[in-house]
Design a protein around this motif. Structure first.
Motif, PDB file in Angstrom:
ATOM      1  N   UNK A   7     -12.025  -0.952  10.905  1.00  0.00           N
ATOM      2  CA  UNK A   7     -10.586  -1.234  10.833  1.00  0.00           C
ATOM      3  C   UNK A   7      -9.969  -0.261   9.838  1.00  0.00           C
ATOM      4  N   UNK A   8      -8.996   0.519  10.298  1.00  0.00           N
ATOM      5  CA  UNK A   8      -8.249   1.399   9.382  1.00  0.00           C
ATOM      6  C   UNK A   8      -7.099   0.569   8.836  1.00  0.00           C
ATOM      7  N   UNK A   9      -7.139   0.315   7.521  1.00  0.00           N
ATOM      8  CA  UNK A   9      -6.304  -0.746   6.969  1.00  0.00           C
ATOM      9  C   UNK A   9      -5.139  -0.286   6.138  1.00  0.00           C
ATOM     10  N   UNK A  10      -4.691  -1.212   5.280  1.00  0.00           N
ATOM     11  CA  UNK A  10      -3.545  -0.955   4.413  1.00  0.00           C
ATOM     12  C   UNK A  10      -2.333  -1.785   4.789  1.00  0.00           C
ATOM     13  N   UNK A  11      -2.488  -2.692   5.772  1.00  0.00           N
ATOM     14  CA  UNK A  11      -1.361  -3.522   6.218  1.00  0.00           C
ATOM     15  C   UNK A  11      -1.822  -4.982   6.323  1.00  0.00           C
ATOM     16  N   UNK A  12      -0.846  -5.893   6.438  1.00  0.00           N
ATOM     17  CA  UNK A  12      -1.214  -7.307   6.575  1.00  0.00           C
ATOM     18  C   UNK A  12      -1.968  -7.543   7.884  1.00  0.00           C
ATOM     19  N   UNK A  30     -16.100  -3.295   9.193  1.00  0.00           N
ATOM     20  CA  UNK A  30     -15.857  -2.496   7.988  1.00  0.00           C
ATOM     21  C   UNK A  30     -14.368  -2.187   7.928  1.00  0.00           C
ATOM     22  N   UNK A  31     -13.744  -2.541   6.809  1.00  0.00           N
ATOM     23  CA  UNK A  31     -12.331  -2.175   6.609  1.00  0.00           C
ATOM     24  C   UNK A  31     -12.272  -0.934   5.746  1.00  0.00           C
ATOM     25  N   UNK A  32     -11.395  -0.002   6.127  1.00  0.00           N
ATOM     26  CA  UNK A  32     -11.232   1.232   5.363  1.00  0.00           C
ATOM     27  C   UNK A  32      -9.849   1.267   4.722  1.00  0.00           C
ATOM     28  N   UNK A  33      -9.825   1.525   3.405  1.00  0.00           N
ATOM     29  CA  UNK A  33      -8.555   1.655   2.674  1.00  0.00           C
ATOM     30  C   UNK A  33      -8.430   3.087   2.172  1.00  0.00           C
ATOM     31  N   UNK A  34      -7.184   3.575   2.104  1.00  0.00           N
ATOM     32  CA  UNK A  34      -6.969   4.956   1.637  1.00  0.00           C
ATOM     33  C   UNK A  34      -7.269   5.087   0.150  1.00  0.00           C
ATOM     34  N   UNK A  35      -7.081   4.003  -0.598  1.00  0.00           N
ATOM     35  CA  UNK A  35      -7.351   4.043  -2.039  1.00  0.00           C
ATOM     36  C   UNK A  35      -6.170   4.560  -2.841  1.00  0.00           C
ATOM     37  N   UNK A  36      -4.948   4.354  -2.317  1.00  0.00           N
ATOM     38  CA  UNK A  36      -3.750   4.821  -3.021  1.00  0.00           C
ATOM     39  C   UNK A  36      -3.403   3.939  -4.224  1.00  0.00           C
ATOM     40  N   UNK A  37      -3.664   2.632  -4.112  1.00  0.00           N
ATOM     41  CA  UNK A  37      -3.283   1.727  -5.201  1.00  0.00           C
ATOM     42  C   UNK A  37      -4.511   1.399  -6.041  1.00  0.00           C
ATOM     43  N   UNK A  38      -4.275   1.199  -7.336  1.00  0.00           N
ATOM     44  CA  UNK A  38      -5.354   1.032  -8.294  1.00  0.00           C
ATOM     45  C   UNK A  38      -6.230  -0.180  -8.040  1.00  0.00           C
ATOM     46  N   UNK A  39      -5.609  -1.296  -7.737  1.00  0.00           N
ATOM     47  CA  UNK A  39      -6.365  -2.541  -7.614  1.00  0.00           C
ATOM     48  C   UNK A  39      -5.987  -3.226  -6.301  1.00  0.00           C
ATOM     49  N   UNK A  40      -6.423  -2.654  -5.156  1.00  0.00           N
ATOM     50  CA  UNK A  40      -5.951  -3.178  -3.873  1.00  0.00           C
ATOM     51  C   UNK A  40      -6.545  -4.547  -3.572  1.00  0.00           C
ATOM     52  N   UNK A  46     -16.969  -6.209   4.788  1.00  0.00           N
ATOM     53  CA  UNK A  46     -17.315  -4.928   4.162  1.00  0.00           C
ATOM     54  C   UNK A  46     -16.071  -4.042   3.984  1.00  0.00           C
ATOM     55  N   UNK A  47     -16.031  -3.298   2.873  1.00  0.00           N
ATOM     56  CA  UNK A  47     -14.879  -2.433   2.614  1.00  0.00           C
ATOM     57  C   UNK A  47     -15.373  -1.057   2.172  1.00  0.00           C
ATOM     58  N   UNK A  48     -14.732  -0.009   2.673  1.00  0.00           N
ATOM     59  CA  UNK A  48     -14.958   1.330   2.147  1.00  0.00           C
ATOM     60  C   UNK A  48     -13.600   1.877   1.698  1.00  0.00           C
ATOM     61  N   UNK A  49     -13.598   2.724   0.673  1.00  0.00           N
ATOM     62  CA  UNK A  49     -12.324   3.194   0.116  1.00  0.00           C
ATOM     63  C   UNK A  49     -12.312   4.720   0.012  1.00  0.00           C
ATOM     64  N   UNK A  71     -10.115   0.146  15.195  1.00  0.00           N
ATOM     65  CA  UNK A  71      -8.753  -0.387  15.329  1.00  0.00           C
ATOM     66  C   UNK A  71      -7.917   0.222  14.209  1.00  0.00           C
ATOM     67  N   UNK A  72      -6.936   1.012  14.606  1.00  0.00           N
ATOM     68  CA  UNK A  72      -6.044   1.670  13.632  1.00  0.00           C
ATOM     69  C   UNK A  72      -4.902   0.705  13.322  1.00  0.00           C
ATOM     70  N   UNK A  73      -4.995   0.089  12.137  1.00  0.00           N
ATOM     71  CA  UNK A  73      -3.947  -0.856  11.696  1.00  0.00           C
ATOM     72  C   UNK A  73      -3.129  -0.251  10.568  1.00  0.00           C
ATOM     73  N   UNK A  74      -3.158   1.060  10.404  1.00  0.00           N
ATOM     74  CA  UNK A  74      -2.411   1.655   9.290  1.00  0.00           C
ATOM     75  C   UNK A  74      -0.907   1.434   9.497  1.00  0.00           C
TER      76      UNK A  74
END
Ligand SMILES: NC(=O)c1ccc[n+]([C@@H]2O[C@H](COP(=O)([O-])OP(=O)(O)OC[C@H]3O[C@@H](n4cnc5c(N)ncnc54)[C@H](OP(=O)(O)O)[C@@H]3O)[C@@H](O)[C@H]2O)c1
Length: 248
Positions: A7-12, A30-40, A46-49, A71-74
């Motif tokens: 899952x490409x994440x960052x949204x509700x 596996x959820x993927x976050x861009x890592x833009x915010x300090x404490x997401x 599972x999460x990768x950043x 699934x692109x949920x960006x």
């Protein structure tokens, strides 16, 4: 049903999809976050950043991790990742779904000026606005700083850093969701004549309702173009595409 889902994440929507999939046996999520915010906020499972390193990096990641579906949920305005996902998935032969909340649609009574690039927005504000609520990302306000004849109320979760050299501006640190009542009170108290925002979409937006009620103009950014991919407008539709039932 795919076994390994990225899952490409960052949204509700991404959080909701991860929660809906996480307890399914035989499925690794596996959820993927861009890592833009300090404490997401951490999605379930599972999460990768961090970035993948472009579409080629994503292709390598998909192969190395035996991913069967993406699934692109960006966010609707995070289009670079969407194009990378389309290229990366095609190269790896992995099916890709775009899960995207529907855009807001202009209703009767709305005073909308729609635009595609920042120079158009600056021209629209310069021509007709005097007191503006900026409801775009804090990294996106800089092009408006040249408008010395306009007063800006810059609403943001974190302070702009660096703060562009606005002649007349106030910062309002606030995190939504807001209510139509509080938005009406804010627009009235500051004599706002224009809101600048992006068409993020989703549930009816409080500031747009308040603007319609008060006759405030909305200078709203259209969504950027996206690659042609299968699309879902809700988590339930995404579950269906993945071959799952919501209650499985
Ligand atoms: N833009 C907005 O208005 C907005 C609003 C709310 C939330 N967000 C979220 O914030 C994140 C970054 O937004 P953006 O506008 O900078 O995106 P973007 O312009 O589409 O992406 C820029 C780069 O960030 C990396 N990236 C983006 N989303 C990623 C993800 N989910 N997992 C791993 N890497 C990711 C990719 O790096 P590589 O090329 O190295 O892979 C991508 O090329 C997105 O996940 C988005 O959902 C954005």
């Amino acid at each position: 049903m795919p076994r390994n889902v990225l899952i490409l994440g960052g949204t509700s929507e991404a959080y909701d999809l991860a929660s809906a999939l996480v307890d399914r046996p035989q499925m690794r999520v596996i959820s993927s976050l861009a890592g833009r915010t300090g404490n997401p906020r951490r999605p379930a499972g599972e999460v990768r950043i961090g970035g993948f390193g472009g579409s080629q990096g994503l292709t390598t990641y998909l192969r190395d991790n035996h991913i069967d579906a993406v699934v692109d949920c960006t966010h609707p305005f995070a289009s670079r990742m969407g194009w990378n996902a389309a290229r990366g998935c095609t190269a790896a032969g992995v099916p890709l779904l775009r899960l995207e909340r529907p855009a807001w649609i202009r209703q009767e009574g709305d005073l909308w000026d729609e635009w595609d690039d920042w120079s158009q927005a600056v021209a629209l504000v310069s021509a007709r606005s005097r007191r503006v609520l900026m409801a775009v990302g804090r990294h996106e306000i800089e092009p408006f700083a040249s408008l010395d004849h306009v007063w800006f109320l810059i609403r943001s979760v974190e302070p702009p850093d660096p703060m562009p050299p606005f002649a007349k501006a106030e910062i309002l640190l606030a995190r939504g969701p807001f209510t139509p009542e509080s938005e009406r009170a804010l627009l009235t108290a500051h004599h706002i004549d224009t809101i600048v925002c992006k068409n993020s979409g989703g549930p009816t937006d409080a500031k747009l309702l308040a603007a319609r009620d008060l006759g405030v103009r909305v200078v709203i950014k259209n969504r950027p173009p996206r690659p042609e991919t299968p699309k879902a407008a809700s988590v339930a539709e995404a579950l269906c595409w993945l071959g799952c039932q919501p209650g499985d």
